[in-house]
Design a protein around this motif. Structure first.
Motif, PDB file in Angstrom:
ATOM      1  N   THR A 189      11.138  23.878  72.767  1.00 31.82           N
ATOM      2  CA  THR A 189      11.502  25.265  72.466  1.00 31.82           C
ATOM      3  C   THR A 189      11.404  25.586  70.976  1.00 31.82           C
ATOM      4  OG1 THR A 189      13.836  24.621  72.337  1.00 31.82           O
ATOM      5  CG2 THR A 189      13.025  25.416  74.465  1.00 31.82           C
ATOM      6  N   THR A 190      11.237  24.574  70.131  1.00 32.50           N
ATOM      7  CA  THR A 190      11.057  24.797  68.695  1.00 32.50           C
ATOM      8  C   THR A 190       9.883  23.951  68.221  1.00 32.50           C
ATOM      9  OG1 THR A 190      12.526  23.001  67.999  1.00 32.50           O
ATOM     10  CG2 THR A 190      13.541  25.155  68.436  1.00 32.50           C
ATOM     11  N   ARG A 191       9.347  24.295  67.055  1.00 28.91           N
ATOM     12  CA  ARG A 191       8.224  23.534  66.515  1.00 28.91           C
ATOM     13  C   ARG A 191       8.640  22.113  66.180  1.00 28.91           C
ATOM     14  NH1 ARG A 191       7.220  28.684  64.206  1.00 28.91           N
ATOM     15  NH2 ARG A 191       5.199  29.537  64.842  1.00 28.91           N
ATOM     16  N   GLU A 192       9.818  21.975  65.615  1.00 31.51           N
ATOM     17  CA  GLU A 192      10.300  20.639  65.267  1.00 31.51           C
ATOM     18  C   GLU A 192      10.476  19.791  66.521  1.00 31.51           C
ATOM     19  OE1 GLU A 192      14.241  18.702  63.147  1.00 31.51           O
ATOM     20  OE2 GLU A 192      13.571  20.697  62.566  1.00 31.51           O
ATOM     21  N   GLU A 193      11.017  20.398  67.562  1.00 34.82           N
ATOM     22  CA  GLU A 193      11.197  19.678  68.822  1.00 34.82           C
ATOM     23  C   GLU A 193       9.847  19.344  69.448  1.00 34.82           C
ATOM     24  OE1 GLU A 193      14.533  20.315  72.121  1.00 34.82           O
ATOM     25  OE2 GLU A 193      12.882  21.728  72.353  1.00 34.82           O
ATOM     26  N   TYR A 194       8.885  20.237  69.306  1.00 32.92           N
ATOM     27  CA  TYR A 194       7.546  20.002  69.856  1.00 32.92           C
ATOM     28  C   TYR A 194       6.908  18.765  69.224  1.00 32.92           C
ATOM     29  CZ  TYR A 194       2.590  20.786  70.825  1.00 32.92           C
ATOM     30  OH  TYR A 194       1.285  20.637  71.210  1.00 32.92           O
ATOM     31  N   VAL A 195       6.995  18.659  67.896  1.00 35.89           N
ATOM     32  CA  VAL A 195       6.428  17.496  67.208  1.00 35.89           C
ATOM     33  C   VAL A 195       7.134  16.224  67.645  1.00 35.89           C
ATOM     34  CG1 VAL A 195       6.099  16.426  64.953  1.00 35.89           C
ATOM     35  CG2 VAL A 195       5.691  18.878  65.236  1.00 35.89           C
ATOM     36  N   SER A 196       8.445  16.309  67.798  1.00 36.47           N
ATOM     37  CA  SER A 196       9.219  15.130  68.171  1.00 36.47           C
ATOM     38  C   SER A 196       8.906  14.671  69.595  1.00 36.47           C
ATOM     39  CB  SER A 196      10.711  15.434  68.029  1.00 36.47           C
ATOM     40  OG  SER A 196      11.492  14.360  68.484  1.00 36.47           O
ATOM     41  N   LEU A 197       8.825  15.616  70.537  1.00 36.60           N
ATOM     42  CA  LEU A 197       8.605  15.247  71.936  1.00 36.60           C
ATOM     43  C   LEU A 197       7.186  14.764  72.189  1.00 36.60           C
ATOM     44  CD1 LEU A 197      10.526  18.083  73.843  1.00 36.60           C
ATOM     45  CD2 LEU A 197      11.315  15.796  73.257  1.00 36.60           C
ATOM     46  N   CYS A 198       6.219  15.322  71.466  1.00 36.43           N
ATOM     47  CA  CYS A 198       4.823  14.934  71.697  1.00 36.43           C
ATOM     48  C   CYS A 198       4.531  13.507  71.265  1.00 36.43           C
ATOM     49  CB  CYS A 198       3.883  15.896  70.977  1.00 36.43           C
ATOM     50  SG  CYS A 198       3.731  17.490  71.808  1.00 36.43           S
ATOM     51  N   ILE A 199       5.423  12.913  70.491  1.00 35.27           N
ATOM     52  CA  ILE A 199       5.238  11.504  70.146  1.00 35.27           C
ATOM     53  C   ILE A 199       5.330  10.657  71.404  1.00 35.27           C
ATOM     54  CG2 ILE A 199       6.236   9.567  68.868  1.00 35.27           C
ATOM     55  CD1 ILE A 199       7.140  11.566  66.761  1.00 35.27           C
ATOM     56  N   THR A 200       6.243  11.044  72.306  1.00 33.45           N
ATOM     57  CA  THR A 200       6.385  10.316  73.565  1.00 33.45           C
ATOM     58  C   THR A 200       5.287  10.697  74.545  1.00 33.45           C
ATOM     59  OG1 THR A 200       8.774  10.333  73.240  1.00 33.45           O
ATOM     60  CG2 THR A 200       7.976   9.805  75.448  1.00 33.45           C
ATOM     61  N   TRP A 201       5.126  12.003  74.776  1.00 33.89           N
ATOM     62  CA  TRP A 201       4.098  12.498  75.697  1.00 33.89           C
ATOM     63  C   TRP A 201       3.828  13.965  75.373  1.00 33.89           C
ATOM     64  CZ3 TRP A 201       1.274   9.589  78.943  1.00 33.89           C
ATOM     65  CH2 TRP A 201       0.401  10.260  79.809  1.00 33.89           C
ATOM     66  N   PRO A 202       2.575  14.405  75.417  1.00 30.79           N
ATOM     67  CA  PRO A 202       2.279  15.804  75.078  1.00 30.79           C
ATOM     68  C   PRO A 202       2.917  16.777  76.066  1.00 30.79           C
ATOM     69  CG  PRO A 202       0.332  14.695  75.956  1.00 30.79           C
ATOM     70  CD  PRO A 202       1.348  13.633  75.720  1.00 30.79           C
ATOM     71  N   VAL A 203       3.688  17.706  75.531  1.00 31.03           N
ATOM     72  CA  VAL A 203       4.361  18.722  76.340  1.00 31.03           C
ATOM     73  C   VAL A 203       3.922  20.099  75.864  1.00 31.03           C
ATOM     74  CG1 VAL A 203       6.369  17.254  76.762  1.00 31.03           C
ATOM     75  CG2 VAL A 203       6.362  18.791  74.795  1.00 31.03           C
ATOM     76  N   LEU A 204       4.288  21.110  76.612  1.00 30.09           N
ATOM     77  CA  LEU A 204       3.972  22.483  76.240  1.00 30.09           C
ATOM     78  C   LEU A 204       5.005  23.006  75.255  1.00 30.09           C
ATOM     79  CD1 LEU A 204       3.003  24.002  79.706  1.00 30.09           C
ATOM     80  CD2 LEU A 204       1.505  22.983  77.984  1.00 30.09           C
ATOM     81  N   TYR A 205       4.582  23.954  74.461  1.00 29.43           N
ATOM     82  CA  TYR A 205       5.481  24.614  73.512  1.00 29.43           C
ATOM     83  C   TYR A 205       5.845  25.976  74.086  1.00 29.43           C
ATOM     84  CZ  TYR A 205       7.048  26.980  69.247  1.00 29.43           C
ATOM     85  OH  TYR A 205       7.766  27.689  68.326  1.00 29.43           O
ATOM     86  N   GLN A 206       7.082  26.130  74.488  1.00 27.13           N
ATOM     87  CA  GLN A 206       7.545  27.369  75.107  1.00 27.13           C
ATOM     88  C   GLN A 206       8.782  27.873  74.373  1.00 27.13           C
ATOM     89  OE1 GLN A 206       8.152  26.288  79.222  1.00 27.13           O
ATOM     90  NE2 GLN A 206       5.973  26.374  79.707  1.00 27.13           N
ATOM     91  N   PRO A 207       8.585  28.549  73.251  1.00 25.80           N
ATOM     92  CA  PRO A 207       9.741  29.062  72.507  1.00 25.80           C
ATOM     93  C   PRO A 207      10.435  30.165  73.285  1.00 25.80           C
ATOM     94  CG  PRO A 207       7.722  29.964  71.613  1.00 25.80           C
ATOM     95  CD  PRO A 207       7.308  28.941  72.643  1.00 25.80           C
ATOM     96  N   PRO A 208      11.715  30.379  73.043  1.00 28.29           N
ATOM     97  CA  PRO A 208      12.408  31.472  73.735  1.00 28.29           C
ATOM     98  C   PRO A 208      11.789  32.803  73.358  1.00 28.29           C
ATOM     99  CG  PRO A 208      13.756  30.599  71.949  1.00 28.29           C
ATOM    100  CD  PRO A 208      12.593  29.672  72.099  1.00 28.29           C
ATOM    101  N   PRO A 209      11.817  33.763  74.261  1.00 28.49           N
ATOM    102  CA  PRO A 209      11.208  35.062  73.960  1.00 28.49           C
ATOM    103  C   PRO A 209      11.921  35.736  72.798  1.00 28.49           C
ATOM    104  CG  PRO A 209      12.555  35.189  75.946  1.00 28.49           C
ATOM    105  CD  PRO A 209      12.476  33.739  75.580  1.00 28.49           C
ATOM    106  N   PRO A 210      11.225  36.562  72.055  1.00 24.94           N
ATOM    107  CA  PRO A 210      11.878  37.269  70.950  1.00 24.94           C
ATOM    108  C   PRO A 210      12.990  38.162  71.473  1.00 24.94           C
ATOM    109  CG  PRO A 210       9.727  38.220  71.422  1.00 24.94           C
ATOM    110  CD  PRO A 210       9.825  36.957  72.219  1.00 24.94           C
ATOM    111  N   PRO A 211      13.981  38.441  70.665  1.00 21.97           N
ATOM    112  CA  PRO A 211      15.102  39.271  71.119  1.00 21.97           C
ATOM    113  C   PRO A 211      14.624  40.619  71.645  1.00 21.97           C
ATOM    114  CG  PRO A 211      15.585  38.281  68.994  1.00 21.97           C
ATOM    115  CD  PRO A 211      14.144  37.999  69.275  1.00 21.97           C
ATOM    116  N   ARG A 212      15.130  40.976  72.808  1.00 23.37           N
ATOM    117  CA  ARG A 212      14.766  42.256  73.418  1.00 23.37           C
ATOM    118  C   ARG A 212      15.569  43.371  72.761  1.00 23.37           C
ATOM    119  NH1 ARG A 212      13.330  43.887  78.722  1.00 23.37           N
ATOM    120  NH2 ARG A 212      12.681  46.067  78.578  1.00 23.37           N
TER     121      ARG A 212
END
Length: 661
Positions: free
Chosen positions: A406-429
């Protein structure tokens, strides 16, 4: 040997009977409802046995703190009403002629399964030919169904009457089958399926009766409305319906602003905003204004949260075989919903190195393929695994993230284990603008005024729905609830219910009215209402006449094409209510929400949540029908929480008329 009917009932004690209904009805009223249901079901059964004169042993299996004398004083008069005076054979055995015998037996201690097991075992011990047990909270249960159950036991070992909540309201046997009481998850939705599986394991043939609905949850109380309106003994349910309505309906106090006062405002001031709490239902809500750069900065600065993992099988694959393997896996082991957030292939580029001649070379890339989840891969047949031998797989178990980043930092961290999708929360409505919100409040004020006038009991607000075309600020239709539930006094006087239908909810009426008008292109039924774009003091004068009789309806100006021919007001290929806004004083039920999906409305605005049957998040189960991914249409939902605090009936309410159908 006679057939034996076990009538399982519970003492109607406050806090003991119908505890799941107590928060809505109160403990004492819930207990009274339990007693009323017991009497009603008992009368349904006795009417049949009295008319057919069947030989049967009727056993009242009671539980609770009350003594047996309490049950004699309560239920015995009902039996004597149908069969006459009884002969007392002993303290708990009463004979009504030669065919009908009544027994009172206290249920044993322990969970429901143990009590049923002992009652069936004891019944067969005393020589019963067939044994059937029924509950007391199924209003549609009658003697004919019980007779059908006994007849089914001529050819089957077990008969079951399923209830819609996953349990059963009737269980019958011709021999004692103790397997159906073992390892059953009682009071869950798995009771029926587990019972059927246990019967199959024991080799018993089972017959299934029609499914009925019991009254355990607040969602089931609508059955009382049907009983009150359609049965001769419907008056007994009136007080429970009244209690339910009084507890469930929202009482609106004397408030601050009328339709006239809101109509004269140029913008929403701080007084209105302080009392109003509008929010989008099912959206990420944040009323503050953030630029995209600020939003990305806030997301990037968040620390990655701990992520759960899921076990999968992976294997290293030669690069030249990856394409063929992926095609086979896509057919045999497609990634399900639990793995939709990961990529199937993890690629690591080969390392470069210098040879003896000083030339730089790069080794082959290291490719790992996700074969499937641990459970799915281990369940594959040996023949399927044999077909994968050509790829020289060496599967091993690996733990990968269970969700997307859900964040760029988390994306970099998780992809070390296995490539995942980056799905940030939607912008505030963002909420509607100041001007649009003021228009929404005006429309809702009209809806409230009509609902207030329509309600016969001035202590409560009626249920009203209004459909508006936002493009030209035109009210298309407005309707009130005309179901039996809308009028608390209807069941008392049958003549008042002649024009009432159980499905005539306000939203359903509004959609029907709008579809009829739009579909037939009758401009004389269009409600031309331009006052919302004008904030002058004449707002209320126009609001009073926004719904009039046919003779007073305003006709829309004709639209013509370049050749001077008249164009249809609504495209023929469009849905009847495409792009419309629906205003309603109360959250629509699930049925009405599905109708709104089919009507293709754009937006729904409501005020009071529907705690019993709401389909937009306010119901007991929190269902948000407008956000279900399986549906082919979705609409926005705005909850005007707190609107009742800024509204009070308009002085000109009596002049507002409801549109004729």
């Amino acid at each position: 040997m006679k057939n034996r009917l076990l009538f399982f009932c519970k003492a109607p004690q406050p806090g003991y009977a119908k505890s799941r209904l107590a928060p809505f009805l109160g403990e004492s009223t819930a207990a009274e409802l339990s007693g009323a249901l017991t009497e009603y079901v008992l009368e349904q059964l006795l009417e049949h046995f009295c008319a057919t004169n069947e030989e049967i042993d009727f056993v009242v299996c009671y539980t609770g703190e009350e003594q047996v004398s309490y049950w004699h004083n309560w239920l015995l008069p009902i039996f004597t009403h149908y069969f006459g005076k009884a002969t007392v054979d002993d303290g708990d055995h009463f004979s009504f002629g030669r065919s009908f015998h009544l027994f009172f037996e206290e249920q044993s201690n322990g969970p429901l399964g143990d009590r049923l097991w002992r009652s069936f075992r004891n019944s067969f011990k005393v020589g019963a030919k067939k044994v059937v047990v029924v509950g007391t909270d199924i209003p549609d249960l009658d003697g004919f169904l019980v007779k059908t159950a006994f007849n089914s036991l001529e050819t089957c070992d077990i008969v079951v009457g399923p209830s819609l909540d996953g349990g059963y309201y009737l269980l019958g046997m011709r021999t004692f089958c103790e397997e159906v009481f073992k390892d059953i998850p009682w009071s869950t939705c798995k009771v029926l399926n587990t019972t059927r599986n246990q019967a199959a394991v024991g080799g018993h043939k089972m017959d299934i009766l029609p499914a009925l609905e019991d009254i355990d949850e607040v969602e089931n109380l609508f059955i009382l409305e049907r009983l009150a309106a359609t049965t001769d003994k419907g008056k007994r349910w009136i007080k429970f319906l009244d209690k339910w309505f009084l507890e469930d309906r929202h009482t609106f106090p004397s408030c601050s602003f009328t339709l006239e006062e809101i109509g004269n405002k140029k913008e929403i001031d701080e007084t209105l905003l302080a009392a109003l709490n509008p929010r989008w239902v099912g959206e990420h809500n944040d009323n503050r204004n953030h630029s995209k750069k600020e939003t990305d900065s806030r997301l990037a600065n968040r620390c990655p949260a701990s992520v759960d993992t899921i076990s999968v099988y992976v294997s290293v694959v030669k690069p030249q075989l990856v394409g063929k393997l992926l095609r086979i896996l896509g057919r045999l082991l497609p990634l399900g919903k639990e793995l939709s957030h990961v990529k199937r292939v993890k690629r690591e580029n080969g390392r470069s190195h210098l040879d003896q001649d000083g030339k730089r070379h790069r080794s082959e890339p290291h490719i790992t393929v996700l074969l499937g989840s641990k459970e799915e891969f281990e369940s594959l047949d040996s023949s399927v695994l044999h077909s994968l031998n050509e790829f020289e797989l060496e599967p091993f178990i690996m733990s990968i993230p269970s969700r997307a980043a859900t964040t760029r930092e988390e994306y970099v961290s998780l992809c070390i284990t296995w490539p995942v999708l980056y799905q940030p929360p939607p912008p505030p409505r963002q909420l509607p603008s100041n001007g649009e919100m003021l228009s929404i409040l005006r429309y809702m004020s009209i809806c409230f005024d009509v609902a207030w006038r329509h309600e016969k009991n001035s202590s409560f607000l009626g249920i009203c729905a209004m459909m508006v075309r936002p493009s030209n600020e035109e009210i298309i239709a407005i309707s009130c609830d005309t179901s039996c539930r809308a009028h608390m006094s209807c069941p008392r006087e049958k003549e008042k219910c002649e024009n009432c239908q159980p499905f005539r909810h306000a939203v359903m009426n509004c959609i029907e009215s709008a579809s009829r008008k739009v579909g037939s292109y009758k401009r004389r039924h269009s409600l031309h209402y331009k006052a919302l774009s004008d904030c002058s003091s004449s707002f209320c004068d126009e609001a009073e006449s926004f719904v009039t009789a046919d003779s007073d309806l305003h006709s829309l100006e004709s639209e013509t094409d370049t050749e001077g021919n008249e164009k249809p007001l609504f495209p023929e290929d469009a849905y009847m209510c495409t792009g419309m806004d629906v205003y309603t004083t109360r959250e629509p039920c699930l049925m009405c929400c599905m109708a709104l999906v089919h009507a293709r409305v754009k937006r729904v605005i409501f005020v009071s949540p529907n705690k019993c049957f709401g389909g937009l998040g306010g119901g007991p189960k929190g269902i948000q029908l407008h956000k279900l991914g399986a549906l082919n249409h979705h609409f926005d939902v705005l909850h005007l929480e707190g609107f009742e605090k800024i509204w009070k009936p308009s002085v000109s309410t009596d002049n507002i008329k409801i549109s004729p159908e």
